[in-house]
Design a protein around this motif. Structure first.
Motif, PDB file in Angstrom:
ATOM      1  N   LEU A 188       0.831  -1.204   0.000  1.00 56.79           N
ATOM      2  CA  LEU A 188       0.000   0.000   0.000  1.00 56.79           C
ATOM      3  C   LEU A 188       0.867   1.256   0.000  1.00 56.79           C
ATOM      4  O   LEU A 188       0.565   2.238  -0.684  1.00 56.79           O
ATOM      5  CB  LEU A 188      -0.914  -0.002   1.233  1.00 56.79           C
ATOM      6  CG  LEU A 188      -2.017  -1.067   1.247  1.00 56.79           C
ATOM      7  CD1 LEU A 188      -2.787  -1.012   2.568  1.00 56.79           C
ATOM      8  CD2 LEU A 188      -2.983  -0.874   0.089  1.00 56.79           C
ATOM      9  N   ARG A 189       1.938   1.229   0.778  1.00 60.07           N
ATOM     10  CA  ARG A 189       2.839   2.392   0.808  1.00 60.07           C
ATOM     11  C   ARG A 189       3.385   2.696  -0.585  1.00 60.07           C
ATOM     12  O   ARG A 189       3.417   3.840  -1.022  1.00 60.07           O
ATOM     13  CB  ARG A 189       4.020   2.115   1.743  1.00 60.07           C
ATOM     14  CG  ARG A 189       3.686   2.012   3.199  1.00 60.07           C
ATOM     15  CD  ARG A 189       4.981   1.770   3.975  1.00 60.07           C
ATOM     16  NE  ARG A 189       4.742   1.478   5.367  1.00 60.07           N
ATOM     17  CZ  ARG A 189       5.722   1.238   6.248  1.00 60.07           C
ATOM     18  NH1 ARG A 189       6.976   1.257   5.852  1.00 60.07           N
ATOM     19  NH2 ARG A 189       5.434   0.989   7.508  1.00 60.07           N
ATOM     20  N   GLN A 190       3.824   1.663  -1.275  1.00 60.12           N
ATOM     21  CA  GLN A 190       4.403   1.875  -2.606  1.00 60.12           C
ATOM     22  C   GLN A 190       3.348   2.309  -3.609  1.00 60.12           C
ATOM     23  O   GLN A 190       3.647   3.043  -4.557  1.00 60.12           O
ATOM     24  CB  GLN A 190       5.088   0.584  -3.086  1.00 60.12           C
ATOM     25  CG  GLN A 190       6.236   0.131  -2.193  1.00 60.12           C
ATOM     26  CD  GLN A 190       7.300   1.214  -2.020  1.00 60.12           C
ATOM     27  OE1 GLN A 190       7.635   1.931  -2.957  1.00 60.12           O
ATOM     28  NE2 GLN A 190       7.814   1.341  -0.797  1.00 60.12           N
ATOM     29  N   ALA A 191       2.108   1.869  -3.408  1.00 62.23           N
ATOM     30  CA  ALA A 191       1.028   2.224  -4.332  1.00 62.23           C
ATOM     31  C   ALA A 191       0.767   3.725  -4.357  1.00 62.23           C
ATOM     32  O   ALA A 191       0.265   4.270  -5.346  1.00 62.23           O
ATOM     33  CB  ALA A 191      -0.248   1.465  -3.952  1.00 62.23           C
ATOM     34  N   ARG A 192       1.107   4.417  -3.247  1.00 61.76           N
ATOM     35  CA  ARG A 192       0.908   5.877  -3.211  1.00 61.76           C
ATOM     36  C   ARG A 192       1.607   6.542  -4.393  1.00 61.76           C
ATOM     37  O   ARG A 192       1.053   7.447  -5.030  1.00 61.76           O
ATOM     38  CB  ARG A 192       1.504   6.465  -1.920  1.00 61.76           C
ATOM     39  CG  ARG A 192       0.844   6.017  -0.659  1.00 61.76           C
ATOM     40  CD  ARG A 192       1.546   6.598   0.556  1.00 61.76           C
ATOM     41  NE  ARG A 192       2.932   6.144   0.668  1.00 61.76           N
ATOM     42  CZ  ARG A 192       3.781   6.579   1.597  1.00 61.76           C
ATOM     43  NH1 ARG A 192       3.389   7.493   2.468  1.00 61.76           N
ATOM     44  NH2 ARG A 192       5.010   6.113   1.646  1.00 61.76           N
ATOM     45  N   TYR A 193       2.817   6.087  -4.674  1.00 61.44           N
ATOM     46  CA  TYR A 193       3.603   6.746  -5.719  1.00 61.44           C
ATOM     47  C   TYR A 193       3.103   6.370  -7.115  1.00 61.44           C
ATOM     48  O   TYR A 193       3.226   7.163  -8.051  1.00 61.44           O
ATOM     49  CB  TYR A 193       5.078   6.402  -5.515  1.00 61.44           C
ATOM     50  CG  TYR A 193       5.532   6.770  -4.118  1.00 61.44           C
ATOM     51  CD1 TYR A 193       5.573   8.104  -3.709  1.00 61.44           C
ATOM     52  CD2 TYR A 193       5.860   5.792  -3.176  1.00 61.44           C
ATOM     53  CE1 TYR A 193       5.949   8.455  -2.424  1.00 61.44           C
ATOM     54  CE2 TYR A 193       6.243   6.137  -1.882  1.00 61.44           C
ATOM     55  CZ  TYR A 193       6.281   7.463  -1.510  1.00 61.44           C
ATOM     56  OH  TYR A 193       6.638   7.816  -0.229  1.00 61.44           O
TER      57      TYR A 193
END
Length: 392
Positions: A188-193
């Motif tokens: 989920l953290r990486q999906a932000r970018y």
């Protein structure tokens, strides 16, 4: 002159009330494991009032926006920058939604998309070019991110308050929260970018006719479909306009008129996609603390300009840890709303990471004196306290 004096007096009273409320909490809340949380909740509520201050102070019933309801469309601040009008208002990297009535500033994501897509027509009259407006928005985003970092997410964001209230409701019903696996959380953290890249690229493609005279997406120059793409899926937009509609500040029939009966149509104020995503995020956030913050592109933008590269060195708010005082009790990891693990795992020094929303719940709950510290510009402003021997 009298109007200026009256507005100044109102603003002074509002600031005095916020300061008095904060001081009262610091004095009267004795439990050190609850004091900062109580203060944070108070600041979050006050921030919502400030962001949508136009609903409180008016002017109301402007004919120009009569179709939206009785409140003003917006009370923007920063209408003049460098001697030239900046009618959309100052950029603030928090969900000060462009579509909601009475806002005092504007969400930076809306501005980035709107200024990349120059065919998009608002009612505003611009005397600055799209490139100038884009430069101002990015400049303010960088400066505010360096100063406050994701403190804006933990203490100011109205949608963050919404998720915190859902958490409080779940706790009141004595329902345990769900914990995501580290792998899913990291995904989920990486999906932000990816979301940031997607809406910027899509905005650029939609504006190609105005930018380069070439239309890459059919009928995009009409500005009817997919315009301001992230806002069509943002869960904060429908929350704000529906709440304002329920309170009588906006005309619900107008907001819904362009979307009823057609799931695929991306309307102006509310879309079917908006509402579905808000429903999913609401249910998810009830069971998973600060779910949206883990994937939020706005939080990702703030993190880019506060936790990476040269910005990390000059960012003013930092969370630090004294390794010698840490016993690895794991409290900091268990109480963290977005499940940040680095504060527990890292040895010491600056333990602030891009996924940390700087709510400081870990500092509040750490039972070891001075083990965790909050610093602003290198100066300690808050530290963990030994509350284990605290008198009841």
């Amino acid at each position: 002159m009298l109007e200026i004096i009256a507005e100044t007096l109102r603003a002074t009273i509002a600031v005095a009330l916020i300061l008095a409320g904060s001081l009262a909490i610091l004095i009267w809340v004795r439990n050190n494991t609850r004091k900062l949380s109580a203060l944070r909740l108070f600041i979050q509520i006050a921030a919502v009032a400030v962001i949508f201050l136009g609903l409180i102070i008016g002017p109301f019933g402007l004919e120009r926006w009569s179709y939206l309801g009785t409140a003003p469309k917006d009370i923007t601040i920063g209408k003049e920058i460098l001697g030239r009008p900046y009618p959309d208002g100052l950029t603030v990297p928090t969900f000060s939604c462009y579509y909601a009535s009475g806002r005092t500033a504007t969400c930076v994501i809306w501005q980035l998309q709107s200024y990349l897509f120059p065919n998009y027509g608002t009612s505003s009259i611009y005397l600055t070019t799209g490139l100038e407006r884009l430069a101002i928005a990015v400049g303010l985003l960088v400066v505010i991110s360096v100063i406050f970092g994701r403190f804006l997410c933990g203490w100011i964001c109205p949608f963050g308050l919404y998720m915190d209230l859902l958490t409080r409701l779940r706790k009141a019903l004595k329902i345990r929260h769900w914990t995501l696996s580290d792998r899913v959380n990291e995904g989920l953290r990486q999906a932000r970018y990816l979301i940031i890249a997607a809406f910027l690229i899509l905005s650029f493609l939609l504006g190609m006719r105005a930018i380069a005279g070439v239309e890459l997406i059919s009928e995009s120059e009409l500005g009817r479909y997919l315009e301001i793409p992230f806002c069509q899926i943002c869960p904060a937009k429908p929350l704000f306009v529906l709440v304002e509609g329920a309170l009588g500040f906006m005309d619900v029939d107008y907001m819904l008129s362009q979307t009823i009966g057609d799931f695929a149509l991306t309307g102006w104020y509310l879309t079917s996609i908006n509402i579905v995503i808000l429903g999913v995020v609401t249910v998810g956030s009830f069971m998973i603390r600060r779910l949206w913050c883990r994937i939020c592109p706005l939080g990702g933008l703030i993190a880019l300009f506060s936790r990476f590269g040269p910005f990390k060195k000059i960012s003013l708010i930092k969370l630090t840890k004294v390794e010698e005082k840490c016993t690895k009790c794991g409290i900091c990891k268990r109480v963290c709303p977005p499940q940040v693990t680095e504060v527990y795992e890292d040895k010491g020094g600056d333990v602030t990471v891009s996924s940390c929303i700087l709510c400081f719940r870990c500092v509040e709950m750490c039972p070891y004196e001075g083990c965790l510290n909050v610093e602003f510009a290198g100066k300690p402003i808050y530290k963990s306290k030994n509350w284990l021997n605290e008198e009841e």
